[in-house]
Scaffold this motif. Sequence first.
Motif, PDB file in Angstrom:
ATOM      1  N   HIS C 228     -20.465 -22.308  84.085  1.00 18.85           N
ATOM      2  CA  HIS C 228     -19.205 -22.720  83.454  1.00 18.85           C
ATOM      3  C   HIS C 228     -19.156 -24.247  83.362  1.00 18.85           C
ATOM      4  O   HIS C 228     -19.494 -24.937  84.327  1.00 18.85           O
ATOM      5  CB  HIS C 228     -18.065 -22.204  84.337  1.00 18.85           C
ATOM      6  N   PRO C 229     -18.732 -24.793  82.215  1.00 15.88           N
ATOM      7  CA  PRO C 229     -18.754 -26.257  82.077  1.00 15.88           C
ATOM      8  C   PRO C 229     -17.918 -26.994  83.131  1.00 15.88           C
ATOM      9  O   PRO C 229     -18.226 -28.130  83.471  1.00 15.88           O
ATOM     10  CB  PRO C 229     -18.182 -26.505  80.680  1.00 15.88           C
ATOM     11  N   THR C 231     -17.717 -26.344  86.202  1.00 17.81           N
ATOM     12  CA  THR C 231     -18.334 -26.305  87.526  1.00 17.81           C
ATOM     13  C   THR C 231     -18.447 -27.721  88.089  1.00 17.81           C
ATOM     14  O   THR C 231     -18.363 -27.933  89.296  1.00 17.81           O
ATOM     15  CB  THR C 231     -19.758 -25.717  87.426  1.00 17.81           C
ATOM     16  N   PHE C 232     -18.663 -28.682  87.195  1.00 13.38           N
ATOM     17  CA  PHE C 232     -18.880 -30.056  87.653  1.00 13.38           C
ATOM     18  C   PHE C 232     -17.643 -30.921  87.474  1.00 13.38           C
ATOM     19  O   PHE C 232     -17.728 -32.134  87.414  1.00 13.38           O
ATOM     20  CB  PHE C 232     -20.085 -30.644  86.919  1.00 13.38           C
TER      21      PHE C 232
END
Lengths: 531, 296, 413
Positions: C228-229, C231-232
């Motif tokens: 998932h984008p 996540t960071f």
Amino acid sequence: MPEVAAVGASAEEQFAALVETLAADPGRRAELCGLLREDHAVYEQRGTAATVRMRGWVLLALARGGLADDALVYVLEELDTGTDAYLLAAAARALRSYPSPDAAFAPFVARALARARYYEEPVSFERYGEYALSQTGTSPLGELFRTLEWLGPRARGVLAEVEELRAQFGGLPRKLRPAADRAIESVRGRDAAPDAEACCTLPGGLGGVLSWERGSRRACGPIEQTAFEDQDGTPVTFGEFFRGRPSVVVFFYTRCDNPLKCSLTITKLGRVQKLLEERGLAGEIQTAAITYDPEFDLPERLRCYGQNRGVRTDACHRLLRVTGGFEALRRHFQLGVNFIGSLVNRHRIEVYLLDEGGRIAASFSRIHWGEEQVAARAAELHAERSVGEEEEAGPPHSPNSPKRRKGVPALLTAFTSLAVAFFPKCPICWAAYLSLFGIAGLQRIPYAPWLQPLLVVVMLINLGSLWLRGRATGRMGGFYLVGAGALTIILSKAVPGWGDASVWGVVLTLAGSLLSALGGGFRLSSASARR
Amino acid sequence: MSKKGKSAKSSKSARKAKAPARRTARSLMAVAASAKSGVKERVASLNEVTLAASDQDANVTRALDILGNDNEPAEVRMAALEALQTASFSVVAFAPVRGEYLATLRKVATDPNAELRESALGVLARNKDGFAQQKLLEGLQDPGKALVPTETALSLLSFDPHADAYNVARRIASAPPSDDARQEALRLLSADATSAPLFEKLLLDKSEKREVRQLSAAALHSIAPKKFQKRARELVFDPSEYPDIQATSLAAITNFSDPEALANDEPLLKRVDSLSEKSPAKVKQVARRFMTKFKR
Amino acid sequence: MTVDVEIQINDSTNPRARFLTWAPSPCRIRVRNPAGITTPFVSLKISGRSTASGGAVQFRAGATGAFSDSITLTVSASGNTAPFFSAGKFGRPSSSNGDVTIEARSGTTLVGSVPVMVRIRKNANTLSAPERDRFLEALAKLNNQGTGRFSDFRDMHNASALGQAHGAPGFLPWHRAYLLDLERELQAIDPSVALPYWRFDKAAPNIFKPDFMGSSDNLGTVQFNPGHPLTFWKTDTVPGIKRRPIPAFNVNLAPPGVIDEAATLALGTQYKQFRGMEGNPHGRAHTRFDAISFLSDASTAPRDPLFFLLHCNVDRLWAQWQKANSRFDQAVAAAYDENPAFPVGHRLADTLWPWNGVTSRVNPPSAPGGTLAPSPGVGAPGLQPRVRDMLDYRGVVSAASRMGFDYDDVKFV
């Protein structure tokens, strides 16, 4: 001093006790004030909240004894940029203990008032480190209003602002309105408003600017090789970047959560760049923003932080992180900062102007600096350099050429001072020294007679270079002292019974050399002297 | 659902007509403050009331009194806290109340009721309050003084990178009282530049919990991005790596790598191409996204 | 060679300007190549062609009048432009860029076409998977690990700045500008993105799933699917998001204690009354999350990306109210709560911080992020909007005030 050093790693309680001891002894007030320096060892490895408690306690101790000029700058700095309720309140209280109210304080108090409403909370000054659990104590706004009341008609210049604050929607807690009204009444006063002129001059010569004349600037040798990385990840050493053109240097870090410090400093650096551009100096004067937090502030972070605050970056204008040797940098600039781990716990605002040799020519710290002022001073530095270049191209041996001031004679002075200080004096003064140190029975120790002519030559070189230097800087004090020293030494050798006078000769020579090499061109225009 | 909401719904057709009759804040607070009302009724009133967020308003003072009074039932005090916290979003109007609110919360922070303590410390910690930080740190150093569970304390301290919690977090991470505490300690350390080696080790340790490795990926990416990109690439190539970790690594490469460098990374393009054909569903999905972005 | 015409959307040839809302966009058509035309004028039929689930467009020749699916214009063969207007058909927003095409035909011959998008802010709970993912990727990219442009949006909403935006009438206009600035930055990354909204008075379970805004674990740490984008996601130097619903709030249902849309719109027909929504539903929606959550305190709320979905709904409610009560005109007293006693930034003529770049005694000390992001398609609200510029977002009072956004459930007429 030993007590101050000892507390470095000990608990906050001990620190509080130390503050009490220093405060109780009028002779140690300077030490007490020294505890407000960010780089003081007591703040090493302290958290931010602990630093706040500690500094606040020092401010309160100063307030009890009466605020003197040496500590005034710290108090005004806090009012100017502080966002912590405890420190704001303590600073407001400390300011009131200054011997007399001064119109120049009023803008600081007004600025703090406008800000404090968003940081308002009850504070307790009863015991060290205590937090208020009820509204019964005091508060930043409460203290600030009392200080305003103390300023009285001298705060006339900020009356309109304060009245506006009083009237504004959501402005003040109800409980503080009587205090606000008392303050406003006192400012309105019956006396005539004091001279408007007075409003802009701070007492104690507090301009926030320190300057060094060309000849007296410290060389950047120790950090010449310090390695940096810029916002694009390009490596560069201090010498590579800062030698060649004058530079404006600011310090900051992106994790700083006081918007009046780093975020504003960088925003203002962007404005300085524009001012320099307007003067056609964008390619002549460099700018650099160096992070206090090089481990965290990676290039990408630096670039974004600058970009978002309108800072331009190119080969002459960079945001930098040290990649090796931060400690050396910290020592060289005597940075007003301290850390817990690698994270800043507190720092002052600091801006430096470096000349084209990377030497510090001026510094602005603590109190807010003006973009115009920095740009103008940087332009002067550039002009100074241009003059130097012209003269270099002109007739040789022009006696007042800036280049000559820092050329060979300066080196000679440094060298001969050292030589005189350490090498020749040993054979001459062994006896005197040993007797001074009370080593028994050694009235005279023979020395190698071959040293005598060499000593005379060294002494004469030293005298000559000091004369040149004195002529150039217009300060002959060093030359006269060394001259007197040389004479004394010669006499001590020549006149029987004067042998003991040689020690005075050495002392005079040393003092003169030091005065010329270090202090001769030093001009202090601020109380925030760098120690 | 509040009473207000229900009544409004029924009058939906008459939207432009008069506002539905609602109880005033004053009458609601009268119920909330009265010991004669039942606890449920008082909580309901506090849930419904909209405080004017100004200290001119007696209702705010009443709510503060309820919150700070430890003789009141905890449920009612929690409801008062929520109503005040809601009002605090009106920052300008709330500014005059802020000081008293914070002082009351400091008092509540040491209340016998755990939920109240945690909520009060939560508000204070998010405002980077020195008192709350001191109490939380004390509790971590001496469990006898703990006001909230270890993991909660760490989580609240993480609101302020300047809170002086890295040392204690390091200690807890190396000898954690529970998995939760360890995870929160690591989360806190993920802003600590000196912890990069720790996170690198955890990321590469296949015996670690999935959550810990994911967290380590995010942390390493944050404090040592170049190192992480290198490791992420290795993980994508590792045939024995777990799909979750591989997907995370690949997503990081997709989103944060230098696109030019990627376009020239033949082995990686080949590897991802094959992953987009044959791999567990989660990896496949990310691999396909990668391929749409970088395929030439 | 055949006839070739050029269609300009939002009076622009820039492909980035080819976006429509429910409000009429000024468009132009001109003959670029008159090959084969023998008369001084040519009759061109303009219509839209939609893909299966694509957006739909409609047209009219003048600034007023009814819209229809197609119009016929008489266009000079000499290359002069002829104006017309196009708008999205209410209820038929696009779901991807270019999923509807505007075509021009001479007789039955296609002589020109441009792909456009009816770009509309939609309910996040019913967003399609590709729309959702494009939004998430753009948001992750904008944040870029807490170093990107997103950090400005954080800074704009931090403690020192909050006074500019909250607790006084400027609350709604300021946040409208704030969201628009963010949305335009997202669109610079991916022009097909529009901010979705969280209808906090309804059940919105899809938003709280690990493939969208994430699900909360027992520690309140938001968990995402692998890859998932977000996540960071990282803000204030700390990775991750803290969000835990209060015990009474089951994320599969509507949150308790938040007044619904009808009740919000019924707060009153005067802005003075309506702005009470800052407390409930707005403040209550924030405090449906517990003490460790970013969202439940004004100083940390924007650290959670759900914040923008929440505020998008707050703005939508204002738009609904404006529409229901005709409150787009700043000259109408009931459209705003004007009072000179309000702080700077809360009066109609005041410019909004930080876009005005003003840093002074009454403003926060620095103005991060610079001016408001411009849009290739529309000029309003300008780089340094004033409070009053934020009211007429769809150009009801003056067509030039159109800001290029709309909500899927707020009709234009």
